[in-house]
Each structure stands twice: as C-alpha cells, then as structure tokens.
Scaffold this motif. Structure first.
Motif, PDB file in Angstrom:
ATOM      1  N   THR A  69       0.902  -0.981   0.086  1.00  0.00           N
ATOM      2  CA  THR A  69       0.013  -0.250  -0.091  1.00  0.00           C
ATOM      3  C   THR A  69       0.733   1.019   0.029  1.00  0.00           C
ATOM      4  O   THR A  69       0.655   2.368  -0.155  1.00  0.00           O
ATOM      5  CB  THR A  69      -1.115  -0.526   1.664  1.00  0.00           C
ATOM      6  N   GLY A  70       1.947   0.958  -0.068  1.00  0.00           N
ATOM      7  CA  GLY A  70       3.181   2.339   0.650  1.00  0.00           C
ATOM      8  C   GLY A  70       2.802   2.565   1.958  1.00  0.00           C
ATOM      9  O   GLY A  70       3.789   3.377   2.073  1.00  0.00           O
ATOM     10  N   ALA A  71       2.621   1.511   2.733  1.00  0.00           N
ATOM     11  CA  ALA A  71       3.336   1.760   3.964  1.00  0.00           C
ATOM     12  C   ALA A  71       4.743   1.889   4.275  1.00  0.00           C
ATOM     13  O   ALA A  71       5.290   1.179   4.068  1.00  0.00           O
ATOM     14  CB  ALA A  71       2.132   1.230   5.235  1.00  0.00           C
ATOM     15  N   GLN A  72       5.127   2.585   5.537  1.00  0.00           N
ATOM     16  CA  GLN A  72       6.233   1.623   5.985  1.00  0.00           C
ATOM     17  C   GLN A  72       6.249   1.012   7.465  1.00  0.00           C
ATOM     18  O   GLN A  72       5.367   0.828   7.759  1.00  0.00           O
ATOM     19  CB  GLN A  72       7.249   3.130   6.588  1.00  0.00           C
ATOM     20  N   THR A  73       7.264   0.241   7.064  1.00  0.00           N
ATOM     21  CA  THR A  73       7.003  -1.081   8.359  1.00  0.00           C
ATOM     22  C   THR A  73       7.716  -0.936   9.273  1.00  0.00           C
ATOM     23  O   THR A  73       9.430  -0.680   8.374  1.00  0.00           O
ATOM     24  CB  THR A  73       7.007  -2.728   7.513  1.00  0.00           C
ATOM     25  N   VAL A  74       7.293  -1.769  10.477  1.00  0.00           N
ATOM     26  CA  VAL A  74       8.252  -1.402  12.317  1.00  0.00           C
ATOM     27  C   VAL A  74       8.348  -3.007  12.329  1.00  0.00           C
ATOM     28  O   VAL A  74       7.190  -3.271  12.518  1.00  0.00           O
ATOM     29  CB  VAL A  74       8.116  -0.869  13.216  1.00  0.00           C
ATOM     30  N   ASP A  75       9.881  -3.665  12.344  1.00  0.00           N
ATOM     31  CA  ASP A  75       9.374  -4.864  12.769  1.00  0.00           C
ATOM     32  C   ASP A  75      10.112  -5.050  13.741  1.00  0.00           C
ATOM     33  O   ASP A  75      10.654  -4.701  14.305  1.00  0.00           O
ATOM     34  CB  ASP A  75      10.237  -5.807  12.060  1.00  0.00           C
ATOM     35  N   PHE A  76       8.848  -4.883  15.080  1.00  0.00           N
ATOM     36  CA  PHE A  76       9.406  -4.787  16.400  1.00  0.00           C
ATOM     37  C   PHE A  76       9.669  -5.738  17.779  1.00  0.00           C
ATOM     38  O   PHE A  76      10.621  -5.504  18.330  1.00  0.00           O
ATOM     39  CB  PHE A  76       7.871  -4.863  17.473  1.00  0.00           C
ATOM     40  N   MET A  77      10.011  -6.723  16.574  1.00  0.00           N
ATOM     41  CA  MET A  77      10.729  -7.830  17.085  1.00  0.00           C
ATOM     42  C   MET A  77      12.758  -7.396  17.184  1.00  0.00           C
ATOM     43  O   MET A  77      13.580  -8.200  17.560  1.00  0.00           O
ATOM     44  CB  MET A  77      11.090  -9.061  17.068  1.00  0.00           C
ATOM     45  N   GLN A  78      13.081  -6.677  16.244  1.00  0.00           N
ATOM     46  CA  GLN A  78      14.134  -6.006  15.327  1.00  0.00           C
ATOM     47  C   GLN A  78      14.067  -4.539  15.547  1.00  0.00           C
ATOM     48  O   GLN A  78      15.300  -4.070  15.842  1.00  0.00           O
ATOM     49  CB  GLN A  78      14.035  -6.564  13.898  1.00  0.00           C
ATOM     50  N   GLU A  79      13.334  -3.893  15.793  1.00  0.00           N
ATOM     51  CA  GLU A  79      13.515  -2.999  16.615  1.00  0.00           C
ATOM     52  C   GLU A  79      13.002  -2.626  17.850  1.00  0.00           C
ATOM     53  O   GLU A  79      11.863  -2.640  18.130  1.00  0.00           O
ATOM     54  CB  GLU A  79      13.065  -1.518  15.172  1.00  0.00           C
ATOM     55  N   ASP A  80      13.298  -1.205  18.216  1.00  0.00           N
ATOM     56  CA  ASP A  80      12.405  -0.581  18.650  1.00  0.00           C
ATOM     57  C   ASP A  80      10.926   0.600  18.913  1.00  0.00           C
ATOM     58  O   ASP A  80      11.772   2.024  18.347  1.00  0.00           O
ATOM     59  CB  ASP A  80      13.620   0.472  19.880  1.00  0.00           C
ATOM     60  N   VAL A  81      10.796  -0.058  19.109  1.00  0.00           N
ATOM     61  CA  VAL A  81       9.109   1.016  18.026  1.00  0.00           C
ATOM     62  C   VAL A  81       9.187   2.424  18.377  1.00  0.00           C
ATOM     63  O   VAL A  81       9.273   3.246  17.161  1.00  0.00           O
ATOM     64  CB  VAL A  81       7.731   0.356  18.918  1.00  0.00           C
ATOM     65  N   TYR A  82       9.560   2.622  19.785  1.00  0.00           N
ATOM     66  CA  TYR A  82       9.484   4.151  19.969  1.00  0.00           C
ATOM     67  C   TYR A  82      10.768   5.023  19.180  1.00  0.00           C
ATOM     68  O   TYR A  82      10.142   6.410  18.883  1.00  0.00           O
ATOM     69  CB  TYR A  82       9.750   4.011  21.566  1.00  0.00           C
ATOM     70  N   ASP A  83      11.923   4.628  19.806  1.00  0.00           N
ATOM     71  CA  ASP A  83      12.633   5.022  18.884  1.00  0.00           C
ATOM     72  C   ASP A  83      12.703   5.236  17.019  1.00  0.00           C
ATOM     73  O   ASP A  83      12.766   6.731  17.122  1.00  0.00           O
ATOM     74  CB  ASP A  83      13.671   4.258  19.098  1.00  0.00           C
ATOM     75  N   VAL A  84      12.121   4.449  16.635  1.00  0.00           N
ATOM     76  CA  VAL A  84      11.697   4.319  15.410  1.00  0.00           C
ATOM     77  C   VAL A  84      11.113   5.518  15.129  1.00  0.00           C
ATOM     78  O   VAL A  84      10.681   6.614  13.920  1.00  0.00           O
ATOM     79  CB  VAL A  84      11.287   2.826  14.843  1.00  0.00           C
ATOM     80  N   ILE A  85       9.355   5.365  15.541  1.00  0.00           N
ATOM     81  CA  ILE A  85       8.656   6.428  15.711  1.00  0.00           C
ATOM     82  C   ILE A  85       9.235   7.660  15.857  1.00  0.00           C
ATOM     83  O   ILE A  85       9.138   8.942  15.057  1.00  0.00           O
ATOM     84  CB  ILE A  85       7.433   5.866  15.948  1.00  0.00           C
ATOM     85  N   GLN A  86       9.840   7.828  16.880  1.00  0.00           N
ATOM     86  CA  GLN A  86      10.746   9.530  17.396  1.00  0.00           C
ATOM     87  C   GLN A  86      11.669   9.594  15.936  1.00  0.00           C
ATOM     88  O   GLN A  86      10.693  11.000  15.461  1.00  0.00           O
ATOM     89  CB  GLN A  86      11.348   9.742  18.688  1.00  0.00           C
ATOM     90  N   ASP A  87      12.202   9.086  15.467  1.00  0.00           N
ATOM     91  CA  ASP A  87      12.894   9.582  14.298  1.00  0.00           C
ATOM     92  C   ASP A  87      12.419   9.486  12.972  1.00  0.00           C
ATOM     93  O   ASP A  87      12.839  10.560  12.310  1.00  0.00           O
ATOM     94  CB  ASP A  87      14.039   7.871  14.041  1.00  0.00           C
TER      95      ASP A  87
END
Length: 391
Positions: free
Chosen positions: A229-247
């Motif tokens: 769909t064009g969404a950007q994805t985050v794998d919560f087992m591989q990345e810190d979700v809070y930090d990624v969204i803040q970035d």
C-alpha cells in the motif's frame, strides 16, 4: 446442518447441529455462501473470553442468500443476497436512532449479566459468548438473523462474495479506526498490528488522506502486504518502535496511533509484556495491554489514539498521566457496522478498494477446525481465512 462449534480451549469441531428456525416476525434465515474466521474468534479459541458454552456455533463474518423471512420483515425477500453485520441492532432504541448500533439496548437478552462486568451492555453479537446474547454464529450452513429488517445490506449481483464479505466486520472496523484519527492532509498514522483489521486500517488511512502510515508487526507476510500500500513498516522484534517513530517524526511522535491488536499481543521481551503474561497466567490480570501503552507513548501531543483491538476486562499500568498531560484524545468502540455499510459498499462499487486483497486461504467449512490452528499460529502465510459451507 453442519457448523463449527466451540467445545473448549483449542477445541473447535465440525459437526451436525439443528437447523435454525424463524422465532420472531422480523427474523430471516440465510443460506450461508461465505463466512470467515476473525482475529477476535481466536480469543474464543484460546479460551480467554468468558460466557462460552460447549457446542456454541462460532462466527460473526457472514453473508449469504435469504431463504426464509418472518412475516413482519418487509425489507427482505427470499433470494436476496446479503452481508450480515456482526453487531445485532433493533434500529429503534436510543442508540440505534443515533447511529450507534453496537450500543443497541434491545438486542442482548443477557444484558443483566454483562452489566456486572462492564457496568452496562453493548449490543448482542453473533457467535460471541452468552454474555453478548448467546446467538448462534455464522460459521455454519444456515444462520438465523434477528432484526433482519435493520442489519443485513443487500449486495448487487455483480460483486463477488470475496469483495463484500468483509463488510460484515473487518472493513468497517478498520475504516472506523482510521476515521477516529481525524486525519488531516500530511498526517502520519502508526498502526499496531498488520492482521486483517490492521490491513484495512492502513488502506483506510490512505483513503482518508494520510501522507504516511507506519505499520508495526513482526510477521513477514503481514509486513509485506502492508508495504504493497506504500506503508513504511517496523518489525517490533528487530527495532525499538518508540525510537523508530521518534526518528521518523523528528521527535514529535505520530499524529495518530491505532491499536489493532488488543488483549493478546505477540510476546516480546519488554518488562511490561512479561509482567502482563505472568499476571494473566496466574489469574491476577485479564488483559495484556502492551500495545496500548506503546501507542499512547508514541503519539504526539494532542494526537489521537484509536483502539479497535478487543479488550475484555481490566487493564493494568496504562500511562494515563502521559495521555492527560499531553492532551491525547482516546477513541474506541465495537464498530456500529450498519452506520458504515452504505458508504463502504459505494467505495467497493466505485473500485476504490477491493477487500479481497486480504484473503490468503479459501477452503470448505469442513476444514475450519484445522484452519483455526493455522490462523492462530500464523502458518503457511495465513492472514485471512474464508470458509465456504456448501463447497
């Protein structure tokens, strides 16, 4: 007739049950042509929702052909092709008149029982415990539909079952989740959970004008589908979700956050998630709201947290101080499906969305018991299961 019946935790059986009959003048009986397994059905399969009785017929995503109509039902006729909302509504009470069909005051005959748990009762639901009416569900060859002059929507012949079946629940639920976000041009929306409801929430956010959607999950097939769909994805087992969204948002947080997961999130190593699991395992807690906590913390000041994941009881350690001091708006509901049906059917007819994109498995109803396990375990790339009772 044949149906999928609940017999306890992890025990769903394909068996013979009595055919439904008209019991009220407003009823209709439909011959089910397609039904589906919903993510919320897994809460029943996993044995965490109270009020189930052995032999209860499961299922609340259903469509089919009308084969019998009560004498007082002037809206439907034999032969009509209809989708049935999972929420049962009378159309006449305080809430129905205001479009809040999932709050119907008359459709749950067991409302006094659920008042002890929740303070008041929502509408009755198909196939979802005796607390919510004890209605037989639609994972069966036939279904009795109460208040059938209010609920079902007629389907044009040119639209396949696969395109309209999800009007029964997950498409309206995902759309409502996005609508709750009060999306403005240029907004960023974060969606936790890329299961079927999350997938519809992602697409609905784009339909409503979001510039960016951040989709959070860990199942590769779900993340891949979100990316189409064009969404950007985050794998919560591989990345810190809070930090990624803040970035991604230059330290501000997402404009809106959608919890499309609810009470049974995927296990993580975070302390709060571990504590949640221990409390539930030792009967000291009822739900695991790890995702909700994270959504609140990842939302920008004066943003919106939209909750459509199912919760059943009392939630611990919610960062309410964060929500109130930062001016968050929290919106949530069981979807008043009837309110959304005309609008969403038009979107399908106009070709703006084809809901069949989410289907990965389409099998006879007789294979339903095995597919419950496949869906729960996310095996074989399973995202959404459709069942054909008469295949």
């Amino acid at each position: 007739m044949k149906a999928l019946c609940w017999h306890g935790k992890y025990d769903v059986r394909y068996e013979t049950v009595p055919d439904p009959v008209i019991s009220d003048d407003r009823d209709a009986i439909i011959r089910v042509t397609s039904c589906a397994i919903c993510g919320s059905d897994l809460h029943l399969f996993n044995g965490i929702m109270p009020g189930m009785h052995e032999g209860d017929i499961l299922g609340h995503e259903t469509m089919g052909e009308v084969v019998e109509v009560g004498r007082g039902n002037k809206r439907l006729k034999v032969g009509d092709r209809v989708v049935v909302p999972f929420t049962i509504a009378c159309g006449e009470c305080f809430f129905c008149r205001r479009g809040y069909y999932s709050g119907c005051e008359n459709s749950n005959p067991n409302k006094d029982k659920v008042k002890k748990l929740w303070g008041n009762s929502p509408a009755g639901l198909f196939g979802y415990s005796h607390l919510l009416g004890g209605y037989a569900g639609g994972q069966a060859e036939f279904l009795r539909v109460p208040y059938a002059d209010i609920g079902p929507i007629k389907v044009p012949d040119g639209l396949s079952d696969e395109k309209v079946l999800f009007l029964s629940d997950i498409f309206p639920t995902g759309y409502m989740a996005a609508e709750f976000c009060d999306i403005h041009q240029g907004d960023t929306v974060a969606v936790w959970g890329c299961g079927p409801v999350g997938q519809f929430a992602i697409r609905s956010c784009f339909l409503l004008g979001a510039e960016r959607v951040i989709a959070i999950d860990t199942v590769p097939e779900r993340l891949a589908l979100a990316r189409t769909t064009g969404a950007q994805t985050v794998d919560f087992m591989q990345e810190d979700v809070y930090d990624v969204i803040q970035d991604m948002t230059r330290g501000r947080g997402a404009d809106a956050c959608i919890d499309a997961v609810g009470t049974e999130p995927h296990s993580t190593a975070s302390i709060d998630s571990i504590v949640d699991r221990l409390k539930v395992a030792t009967f000291m807690g009822t739900d695991q709201p790890h995702v909700l906590r994270q959504a609140i913390e990842c939302c920008r000041n004066f943003g919106v947290v939209s909750i459509v994941g199912v919760y059943g009881g009392y939630l611990d350690k919610i960062p309410f101080g964060s929500a109130i001091n930062r001016g968050l708006t929290i919106r949530m509901a069981q979807t008043p499906v009837q309110h959304y049906l005309p609008k969403l059917l038009r979107l399908i007819e106009e070709g703006k969305i084809d809901p069949s994109f989410v289907i990965t498995h389409s099998v006879p109803l007789s294979q339903g018991s095995e597919l419950y396990k496949t869906f729960r375990d996310k095996e074989d790339g399973c995202i959404k299961v459709v069942l054909q009772p008469h295949a």
